[in-house]
Design an enzyme around this catalytic site. Structure first.
Site, PDB file in Angstrom:
ATOM      1  N   ARG A   1       0.870  -1.234  -0.038  1.00  0.00           N
ATOM      2  CA  ARG A   1       0.052   0.143  -0.029  1.00  0.00           C
ATOM      3  C   ARG A   1       0.786   1.274  -0.025  1.00  0.00           C
ATOM      4  O   ARG A   1       0.567   2.263  -0.590  1.00  0.00           O
ATOM      5  CB  ARG A   1      -0.916   0.041   1.281  1.00  0.00           C
TER       6      ARG A   1
ATOM      7  N   ARG B   1      -3.136  10.645   6.370  1.00  0.00           N
ATOM      8  CA  ARG B   1      -1.606  10.978   6.445  1.00  0.00           C
ATOM      9  C   ARG B   1      -1.409  12.348   5.598  1.00  0.00           C
ATOM     10  O   ARG B   1      -0.223  12.844   5.426  1.00  0.00           O
ATOM     11  CB  ARG B   1      -0.925   9.924   5.954  1.00  0.00           C
TER      12      ARG B   1
ATOM     13  N   LYS C   1       8.846   6.219  16.176  1.00  0.00           N
ATOM     14  CA  LYS C   1       9.257   5.090  15.129  1.00  0.00           C
ATOM     15  C   LYS C   1       9.736   6.001  13.653  1.00  0.00           C
ATOM     16  O   LYS C   1      10.530   5.483  13.020  1.00  0.00           O
ATOM     17  CB  LYS C   1       8.144   4.433  14.878  1.00  0.00           C
TER      18      LYS C   1
ATOM     19  N   PRO D   1      15.029   1.499  14.700  1.00  0.00           N
ATOM     20  CA  PRO D   1      13.650   1.746  14.478  1.00  0.00           C
ATOM     21  C   PRO D   1      12.816   0.473  15.323  1.00  0.00           C
ATOM     22  O   PRO D   1      13.125  -0.554  14.911  1.00  0.00           O
ATOM     23  CB  PRO D   1      13.010   1.682  13.259  1.00  0.00           C
TER      24      PRO D   1
ATOM     25  N   ASP E   1       9.568  -1.187  15.216  1.00  0.00           N
ATOM     26  CA  ASP E   1       8.317  -1.288  14.835  1.00  0.00           C
ATOM     27  C   ASP E   1       7.715  -2.513  15.209  1.00  0.00           C
ATOM     28  O   ASP E   1       8.045  -3.124  16.230  1.00  0.00           O
ATOM     29  CB  ASP E   1       8.475  -1.268  13.274  1.00  0.00           C
TER      30      ASP E   1
END
Length: 273
Positions: A119, A169, A205, A222, A224
């Site tokens: 995506r 977003r 993050k 990071p 996640d």
């Protein structure tokens, strides 16, 4: 032009969650648009056939692929008493941390929030088609759309970005574009998590991802959903030592690839960030 190297796997880099515009053209072959440049890279074992001339390789692509970093040496520094990390290195040893354009990384990881890799790629491609520039290149489509410049997006409104399918977003992308175009090159070189966290829509993050993938700070790891799962399932909730090493970001990439491999093909749709 043909180059030979160890510890580089184009397929692993393409699926590592650090870049979103690489396109697989055929098995072992990738189209890589960066800025107004386009590279076709074809790998067979240690050999990589590149579509660029030697001069362009030296000026740009060599650095982009982080060619001169000794990843074999980084692998040797890993804790020999950590069986998961050692297996992850064997599985993902072809990953390198690309030296990407900072703005593209900022925008891409703002878009990546609560999103999966397919995506994210779709959102970015639609954004490029809408607001990037068409650039002729020696590639299957005869050219490609560049990543939109921050000033081009900064001048837009949320409704302008609707066709990109960014959802909530979009407002954060606009905020990031307006912030980025307003800081100097000197300020960009000094960016760290503190400055990034002041930007609306950038949490810890995403800031860590920008530091690792955009600023090439290999010590940043990071955390996640994948790393959280590894900590809980593999290390019984205890933060592993490798996360605090100078190469924590590299080890994180190896572990990500290995964890996806362990979980199977369905892991492709699990969000990275």
């Amino acid at each position: 032009m043909v180059k030979e190297t160890d510890n580089l796997d184009l397929g692993q880099i393409a699926e590592s969650g650090q870049c979103f515009r690489w396109q697989q053209l055929a098995p072992g072959t990738y189209g890589i648009p960066v800025g107004k440049r386009y590279l076709t890279a074809r790998q067979k074992g240690r050999q990589i056939q590149l579509s660029c001339p030697e001069e362009e390789w030296e000026v740009f692509w060599k650095s982009y692929l982080d060619w001169d970093t000794d990843y074999g040496w980084i692998q040797q520094q890993a804790d020999k008493n950590d069986p998961f990390l050692q297996q992850a290195i064997r599985c993902g040893r072809g990953i390198r941390l690309l030296r990407q354009d900072l703005w593209e990384v900022v925008a891409s990881f703002v878009i990546s929030q609560n999103n999966n890799i397919p995506r994210i790629k779709g959102c970015i491609e639609r954004l490029c088609r809408a607001w990037g520039d068409w650039t002729a290149a020696d590639c299957p489509a005869g050219g490609f759309y560049t990543f939109p410049a921050p000033e081009r997006l900064a001048a837009r409104e949320r409704e302008d970005l609707a066709e990109a399918g960014l959802g909530y977003r979009d407002r954060y992308l606009l905020a990031a574009a307006r912030w980025f175009q307003g800081i100097s090159d000197c300020e960009k070189q000094k960016l760290g998590s503190r400055e990034l966290l002041a930007v609306p829509g950038i949490g810890i993050k995403v800031a860590s991802c920008i530091c690792l993938y955009g600023l090439h700070d290999l010590s940043v790891c990071p955390v996640d959903v994948w790393v959280k799962r590894i900590i809980e399932e593999v290390y019984q909730g205890v933060r592993p030592r490798w996360m605090d090493s100078p190469w924590a970001g590299v080890y994180q990439q190896y572990c990500f690839v290995y964890e996806r491999f362990r979980k199977g093909a369905g892991a492709r749709n699990t969000p990275r960030v």
